[in-house]
Design a protein around this motif. Structure first.
Motif, PDB file in Angstrom:
ATOM      1  N   UNK A  23       4.093  11.696   4.549  1.00  0.00           N
ATOM      2  CA  UNK A  23       3.938  11.217   5.803  1.00  0.00           C
ATOM      3  C   UNK A  23       3.320  11.818   6.806  1.00  0.00           C
ATOM      4  N   UNK A  24       3.528  13.210   6.824  1.00  0.00           N
ATOM      5  CA  UNK A  24       3.069  14.023   7.808  1.00  0.00           C
ATOM      6  C   UNK A  24       1.777  14.546   7.668  1.00  0.00           C
ATOM      7  N   UNK A  25       1.310  14.758   6.409  1.00  0.00           N
ATOM      8  CA  UNK A  25       0.032  15.331   6.101  1.00  0.00           C
ATOM      9  C   UNK A  25      -1.062  14.427   5.363  1.00  0.00           C
ATOM     10  N   UNK A  26      -0.458  13.352   4.606  1.00  0.00           N
ATOM     11  CA  UNK A  26      -1.265  12.732   3.914  1.00  0.00           C
ATOM     12  C   UNK A  26      -1.553  13.150   2.518  1.00  0.00           C
ATOM     13  N   UNK A  27      -0.939  14.348   2.007  1.00  0.00           N
ATOM     14  CA  UNK A  27      -0.762  14.854   0.654  1.00  0.00           C
ATOM     15  C   UNK A  27       0.409  15.964   0.570  1.00  0.00           C
ATOM     16  N   UNK A  91       4.680  -0.375   3.451  1.00  0.00           N
ATOM     17  CA  UNK A  91       4.130  -0.284   4.919  1.00  0.00           C
ATOM     18  C   UNK A  91       5.065   0.822   5.691  1.00  0.00           C
ATOM     19  N   UNK A  92       6.146   1.202   5.316  1.00  0.00           N
ATOM     20  CA  UNK A  92       6.789   2.180   5.845  1.00  0.00           C
ATOM     21  C   UNK A  92       6.452   3.761   5.658  1.00  0.00           C
ATOM     22  N   UNK A  93       5.498   3.649   4.458  1.00  0.00           N
ATOM     23  CA  UNK A  93       4.807   5.015   4.086  1.00  0.00           C
ATOM     24  C   UNK A  93       3.374   4.857   3.478  1.00  0.00           C
ATOM     25  N   UNK A  94       2.324   4.403   4.598  1.00  0.00           N
ATOM     26  CA  UNK A  94       1.273   3.831   4.173  1.00  0.00           C
ATOM     27  C   UNK A  94       0.388   5.284   3.559  1.00  0.00           C
ATOM     28  N   UNK A  95       0.570   6.372   3.792  1.00  0.00           N
ATOM     29  CA  UNK A  95      -0.219   7.436   3.537  1.00  0.00           C
ATOM     30  C   UNK A  95      -0.016   7.674   1.986  1.00  0.00           C
ATOM     31  N   UNK A  96       1.143   7.310   1.275  1.00  0.00           N
ATOM     32  CA  UNK A  96       1.269   7.395   0.038  1.00  0.00           C
ATOM     33  C   UNK A  96       0.496   6.404  -1.090  1.00  0.00           C
ATOM     34  N   UNK A  97       0.206   5.425  -0.405  1.00  0.00           N
ATOM     35  CA  UNK A  97      -0.576   4.169  -1.089  1.00  0.00           C
ATOM     36  C   UNK A  97      -1.632   4.742  -1.998  1.00  0.00           C
ATOM     37  N   UNK A  98      -2.668   5.469  -1.173  1.00  0.00           N
ATOM     38  CA  UNK A  98      -3.878   6.088  -2.023  1.00  0.00           C
ATOM     39  C   UNK A  98      -3.477   6.773  -3.147  1.00  0.00           C
ATOM     40  N   UNK A  99      -2.392   7.486  -3.077  1.00  0.00           N
ATOM     41  CA  UNK A  99      -1.964   8.332  -4.168  1.00  0.00           C
ATOM     42  C   UNK A  99      -1.138   7.920  -5.208  1.00  0.00           C
ATOM     43  N   UNK A 147      -1.438  -0.944   4.150  1.00  0.00           N
ATOM     44  CA  UNK A 147      -2.306  -0.149   4.825  1.00  0.00           C
ATOM     45  C   UNK A 147      -2.681  -0.425   6.179  1.00  0.00           C
ATOM     46  N   UNK A 148      -2.964  -2.070   6.522  1.00  0.00           N
ATOM     47  CA  UNK A 148      -3.182  -2.481   7.394  1.00  0.00           C
ATOM     48  C   UNK A 148      -2.054  -2.546   8.344  1.00  0.00           C
ATOM     49  N   UNK A 149      -0.732  -2.366   7.991  1.00  0.00           N
ATOM     50  CA  UNK A 149       0.493  -2.367   8.798  1.00  0.00           C
ATOM     51  C   UNK A 149       0.377  -0.966   9.664  1.00  0.00           C
ATOM     52  N   UNK A 150      -0.404   0.219   9.281  1.00  0.00           N
ATOM     53  CA  UNK A 150      -0.423   1.340   9.665  1.00  0.00           C
ATOM     54  C   UNK A 150      -1.755   1.455  10.857  1.00  0.00           C
ATOM     55  N   UNK A 151      -2.389   0.356  10.698  1.00  0.00           N
ATOM     56  CA  UNK A 151      -3.793   0.300  11.438  1.00  0.00           C
ATOM     57  C   UNK A 151      -3.478   0.266  13.091  1.00  0.00           C
ATOM     58  N   UNK A 152      -4.580   0.991  13.780  1.00  0.00           N
ATOM     59  CA  UNK A 152      -4.296   0.824  15.221  1.00  0.00           C
ATOM     60  C   UNK A 152      -4.059  -0.666  15.674  1.00  0.00           C
ATOM     61  N   UNK A 153      -3.452  -0.873  16.793  1.00  0.00           N
ATOM     62  CA  UNK A 153      -3.089  -2.205  17.257  1.00  0.00           C
ATOM     63  C   UNK A 153      -4.400  -2.910  17.557  1.00  0.00           C
ATOM     64  N   UNK A 154      -5.704  -2.032  17.859  1.00  0.00           N
ATOM     65  CA  UNK A 154      -6.682  -2.483  18.303  1.00  0.00           C
ATOM     66  C   UNK A 154      -7.666  -2.150  17.135  1.00  0.00           C
TER      67      UNK A 154
END
Length: 201
Positions: A23-27, A91-99, A147-154
């Motif tokens: 969550x903090x670093x992506x890996x 969606x609560x942990x999107x950075x884990x999805x690619x792993x 992943x989209x849930x973590x995208x920027x609002x814009x």
């Protein structure tokens, strides 16, 4: 010296700390995880002989171990609740999805939830090949939406062109941009389930 009453480390603690690092670093790395836990890497291997991949599978199981959708419902209702539960967890942990998508699903708890979905689809008239496609399509849609849930609002920069179709759509949605992802998920899920009905024989 007497032995400690309880073990100093558990599989759950290790998986939870690894998820925090992701969550903090992506890996995460085994040495970094050991430092986070204040233990040696060998202590982690004692609980996870399979190393990093085994820890990722434990994380998968942790995220998918929520309550299963209610049984006794029609296949579309079951699949809808199944998809919502999965998206909510990822969606609560999107950075884990690619792993998670980089390795074979082997966690027993996760496989059990896919098995439950597959049985519902089979009983609804999906044969093996179509059933596998249906599960794959749902899986891809859910992970992409997480992943989209973590995208920027814009997500898209609005065009200054007054004739821009995308720009007009962005301006229309701008009062509640935080709802775009969830709303898109619900629309997409409805369309997807309607389309999947054509695969039944």
């Amino acid at each position: 010296m007497p032995r400690p009453v309880a073990p100093l480390l558990s599989r759950e603690q290790i998986a939870s700390a690894a998820l925090d690092l992701i969550d903090e670093t992506g890996t995460f790395t085994l040495p970094g995880l050991a430092r986070r836990l204040g233990v040696s890497a060998s202590s982690i291997y004692h609980h996870f002989p399979g190393g990093r991949e085994a820890i990722i599978e434990a994380i998968r199981g942790h995220l998918t171990a929520g309550p299963a959708p209610a049984t006794g419902t029609d296949w579309q209702t079951y699949a809808r609740e199944w998809a919502r539960e999965y998206r909510r967890a990822f969606a609560r942990h999107p950075k884990v999805v690619p792993m998670l998508t980089a390795q074979t699903v082997s966690d027993p708890r996760t496989l059990a939830t896919y098995e439950a979905l597959a049985r519902v689809l089979r009983d609804a008239g999906f044969h093996e090949e179509e059933l596998l496609h249906a599960v794959t399509i749902l899986d891809c849609f859910i992970l992409g939406s997480a992943l989209d849930a973590a995208a920027p609002l814009d997500v898209w920069a609005a065009s200054d062109d007054p004739e821009s179709a995308l720009g007009a759509a962005i301006r229309t949605a701008s009062p509640e941009p935080e709802r775009r992802s969830e709303r898109s998920f619900e629309i997409g899920l409805r369309v997807l389930l309607t389309g999947l009905a054509d695969l039944r024989t």
